[in-house]
Design a protein around this motif. Structure first.
Motif, PDB file in Angstrom:
ATOM      1  N   GLY A  25      43.598  36.152  47.794  1.00 32.10           N
ATOM      2  CA  GLY A  25      42.895  37.409  47.572  1.00 32.10           C
ATOM      3  C   GLY A  25      43.685  38.472  46.839  1.00 32.10           C
ATOM      4  N   ILE A  26      43.613  39.690  47.350  1.00 30.97           N
ATOM      5  CA  ILE A  26      44.271  40.819  46.705  1.00 30.97           C
ATOM      6  C   ILE A  26      45.784  40.630  46.667  1.00 30.97           C
ATOM      7  CG2 ILE A  26      44.739  43.298  46.906  1.00 30.97           C
ATOM      8  CD1 ILE A  26      41.878  43.577  48.041  1.00 30.97           C
ATOM      9  N   THR A 198      35.394  43.417  47.737  1.00 30.20           N
ATOM     10  CA  THR A 198      36.158  42.696  46.722  1.00 30.20           C
ATOM     11  C   THR A 198      35.969  41.203  46.943  1.00 30.20           C
ATOM     12  OG1 THR A 198      37.788  44.496  46.701  1.00 30.20           O
ATOM     13  CG2 THR A 198      38.451  42.411  45.698  1.00 30.20           C
ATOM     14  N   ASP A 199      35.874  40.452  45.880  1.00 28.46           N
ATOM     15  CA  ASP A 199      35.582  39.021  45.972  1.00 28.46           C
ATOM     16  C   ASP A 199      36.811  38.259  46.466  1.00 28.46           C
ATOM     17  OD1 ASP A 199      34.557  36.509  45.821  1.00 28.46           O
ATOM     18  OD2 ASP A 199      34.126  36.551  43.678  1.00 28.46           O
ATOM     19  N   THR A 200      36.983  38.251  47.790  1.00 29.23           N
ATOM     20  CA  THR A 200      38.079  37.560  48.452  1.00 29.23           C
ATOM     21  C   THR A 200      37.512  36.676  49.558  1.00 29.23           C
ATOM     22  OG1 THR A 200      38.357  39.277  50.139  1.00 29.23           O
ATOM     23  CG2 THR A 200      39.575  39.563  48.060  1.00 29.23           C
ATOM     24  N   PRO A 201      38.316  35.769  50.115  1.00 29.10           N
ATOM     25  CA  PRO A 201      37.831  34.975  51.253  1.00 29.10           C
ATOM     26  C   PRO A 201      37.349  35.846  52.417  1.00 29.10           C
ATOM     27  CG  PRO A 201      39.796  33.965  50.346  1.00 29.10           C
ATOM     28  CD  PRO A 201      39.636  35.272  49.620  1.00 29.10           C
ATOM     29  N   MET A 202      38.001  36.977  52.671  1.00 22.41           N
ATOM     30  CA  MET A 202      37.560  37.877  53.744  1.00 22.41           C
ATOM     31  C   MET A 202      36.153  38.404  53.472  1.00 22.41           C
ATOM     32  SD  MET A 202      39.322  41.416  55.115  1.00 22.41           S
ATOM     33  CE  MET A 202      40.836  40.642  55.680  1.00 22.41           C
ATOM     34  N   GLN A 203      35.887  38.797  52.234  1.00 21.36           N
ATOM     35  CA  GLN A 203      34.573  39.311  51.869  1.00 21.36           C
ATOM     36  C   GLN A 203      33.519  38.205  51.930  1.00 21.36           C
ATOM     37  OE1 GLN A 203      31.391  41.512  50.748  1.00 21.36           O
ATOM     38  NE2 GLN A 203      33.416  42.366  51.171  1.00 21.36           N
ATOM     39  N   ARG A 204      33.845  37.049  51.425  1.00 21.30           N
ATOM     40  CA  ARG A 204      32.881  35.954  51.395  1.00 21.30           C
ATOM     41  C   ARG A 204      32.492  35.503  52.798  1.00 21.30           C
ATOM     42  NH1 ARG A 204      32.199  32.788  46.587  1.00 21.30           N
ATOM     43  NH2 ARG A 204      32.994  33.931  44.782  1.00 21.30           N
ATOM     44  N   ALA A 205      33.395  35.675  53.756  1.00 21.38           N
ATOM     45  CA  ALA A 205      33.082  35.304  55.133  1.00 21.38           C
ATOM     46  C   ALA A 205      31.975  36.180  55.720  1.00 21.38           C
ATOM     47  CB  ALA A 205      34.335  35.384  55.997  1.00 21.38           C
ATOM     48  N   GLY A 231      27.428  48.585  40.329  1.00 21.26           N
ATOM     49  CA  GLY A 231      26.629  47.377  40.250  1.00 21.26           C
ATOM     50  C   GLY A 231      27.394  46.078  40.214  1.00 21.26           C
ATOM     51  N   ARG A 232      28.616  46.068  40.717  1.00 17.99           N
ATOM     52  CA  ARG A 232      29.388  44.830  40.749  1.00 17.99           C
ATOM     53  C   ARG A 232      30.360  44.862  41.918  1.00 17.99           C
ATOM     54  NH1 ARG A 232      34.601  45.518  38.524  1.00 17.99           N
ATOM     55  NH2 ARG A 232      34.795  43.298  38.167  1.00 17.99           N
ATOM     56  N   ILE A 233      30.701  43.696  42.416  1.00 17.25           N
ATOM     57  CA  ILE A 233      31.749  43.556  43.417  1.00 17.25           C
ATOM     58  C   ILE A 233      33.077  43.431  42.692  1.00 17.25           C
ATOM     59  CG2 ILE A 233      32.675  42.006  45.194  1.00 17.25           C
ATOM     60  CD1 ILE A 233      29.780  41.400  45.976  1.00 17.25           C
ATOM     61  N   ALA A 234      34.096  44.072  43.207  1.00 22.19           N
ATOM     62  CA  ALA A 234      35.394  44.064  42.539  1.00 22.19           C
ATOM     63  C   ALA A 234      36.011  42.677  42.536  1.00 22.19           C
ATOM     64  CB  ALA A 234      36.343  45.044  43.222  1.00 22.19           C
ATOM     65  N   ASP A 262      36.341  51.333  44.635  1.00 25.34           N
ATOM     66  CA  ASP A 262      35.179  50.715  45.279  1.00 25.34           C
ATOM     67  C   ASP A 262      33.897  50.827  44.472  1.00 25.34           C
ATOM     68  OD1 ASP A 262      34.522  53.386  45.582  1.00 25.34           O
ATOM     69  OD2 ASP A 262      34.387  53.354  47.756  1.00 25.34           O
ATOM     70  N   GLY A 263      34.008  51.110  43.188  1.00 20.58           N
ATOM     71  CA  GLY A 263      32.824  51.190  42.353  1.00 20.58           C
ATOM     72  C   GLY A 263      31.908  52.331  42.716  1.00 20.58           C
ATOM     73  N   GLY A 264      32.435  53.314  43.452  1.00 13.20           N
ATOM     74  CA  GLY A 264      31.645  54.468  43.865  1.00 13.20           C
ATOM     75  C   GLY A 264      30.921  54.303  45.176  1.00 13.20           C
ATOM     76  N   ALA A 265      31.226  53.230  45.934  1.00 13.25           N
ATOM     77  CA  ALA A 265      30.459  52.907  47.142  1.00 13.25           C
ATOM     78  C   ALA A 265      30.531  53.986  48.221  1.00 13.25           C
ATOM     79  CB  ALA A 265      30.943  51.574  47.724  1.00 13.25           C
ATOM     80  N   THR A 266      31.650  54.702  48.297  1.00 14.96           N
ATOM     81  CA  THR A 266      31.760  55.739  49.330  1.00 14.96           C
ATOM     82  C   THR A 266      31.311  57.104  48.834  1.00 14.96           C
ATOM     83  OG1 THR A 266      34.117  55.866  48.728  1.00 14.96           O
ATOM     84  CG2 THR A 266      33.564  54.659  50.729  1.00 14.96           C
ATOM     85  N   LEU A 267      30.829  57.155  47.573  1.00 11.54           N
ATOM     86  CA  LEU A 267      30.310  58.412  47.002  1.00 11.54           C
ATOM     87  C   LEU A 267      31.324  59.539  47.077  1.00 11.54           C
ATOM     88  CD1 LEU A 267      26.670  58.308  48.488  1.00 11.54           C
ATOM     89  CD2 LEU A 267      27.548  57.233  46.406  1.00 11.54           C
TER      90      LEU A 267
END
Length: 268
Positions: A25-26, A198-205, A231-234, A262-267
């Motif tokens: 991952g990261i 973020t596209d990691t094993p933790m996220q995919r779980a 509009g995208r996952i990191a 975070d692509g603006g997710a927390t505004l």
């Protein structure tokens, strides 16, 4: 005149970096990014087989530096002290520390067991303390160094079902900033990076089927979770690039900050 072959290569040429959680991952992305810029990277993780595979992926023609694996359990203070001592004997003084190691336990706060809570804090918070304590004393004595702690955007916004994770990451950010205040006058900078999904094993779980990524991007009103405006996952590399910037001399006047990626997710 210095021979061309002996000159440091890349932005981090001649520097030693220590990265925790380097097996995937990261953490793996950070190792690769630092090595590509010339650092000698001590890649650490308690998953030894996965770490060996990660190191193999992080070396090659594109790496201007070197990557050396070191098994490490950040929850064990004695192991941390021994391993940091070994790294500095074998590779040299650590000038860059990146705390990435982390675990996630999900579920309602009122259903969280004592052991689940303790396990999360042992890695995400106490682990950051153990490694930072072992490394930063030497940085302060030498008058230079950079620490980057990879936390989470959950550190700054409530998340349903993520109470232990969010609390542990918020504590890691606060610790990193307090440490930064204490060692700023000795030339050591301490910052945090707070990734979103973020596209990691933790996220995919966390995904439930092929619609998982779309649901993350769109958000979930029922769980009071916003989506991702960009509009995208990191990718892990998106986070690694921010880490590398903060660790570099380009950020020489930045300390005690938490940067949300975070692509603006927390505004915010």
């Amino acid at each position: 005149m210095v021979a061309e072959s002996s000159r440091p290569r890349g932005e981090f040429g001649g520097r030693v970096a220590l990265v925790t959680g380097a097996a995937q991952g990261i953490g793996e992305a950070v190792v690769h990014a630092l090595a590509a810029r010339g650092a000698t990277v001590a890649a650490t993780d308690r998953q030894t087989a996965a770490l060996a595979a990660s190191v193999a992926r992080s070396t090659g023609e594109r790496a201007a530096g070197a990557v050396v694996p070191y098994p490490l359990d950040v929850t064990d203070g004695d192991d941390v002290n021994r391993t940091v001592g070994r790294i500095e004997r074998e590779l040299g003084p650590v000038e860059v520390l990146v705390n990435v190691a982390g675990v996630l336990r999900t579920g309602p706060a009122l259903a969280m067991t004592d052991q689940e809570w303790a396990d999360v804090f042992a890695v995400n918070t106490t682990g950051v303390f153990h490694v930072s304590r072992a490394v930063v004393g030497g940085m302060a004595a030498r008058g230079t160094g950079s620490v980057v702690t990879v936390a989470s955007n959950a550190a700054g916004i409530p998340r349903s079902g993520m109470s232990a994770y969010a609390a542990s990451k918020a504590a890691a950010v606060a610790f990193t900033k307090c440490l930064g205040l204490e060692v700023a006058d000795r030339g050591v900078r301490c910052n945090a990076v707070c990734p979103g999904s973020t596209d990691t094993p933790m996220q995919r779980a966390l995904w439930d089927g092929p619609s998982g990524p779309r649901r993350v991007i769109e958000g979930d009103v029922a769980s009071h979770r916003t989506g991702i405006p960009l509009g995208r996952i990191a990718d892990p590399e998106d986070i690694a690039e921010t880490v590398v910037f903060l660790a570099s001399d380009r950020a020489r006047h930045i300390t005690m900050q938490d940067i949300y990626v975070d692509g603006g997710a927390t505004l915010r």
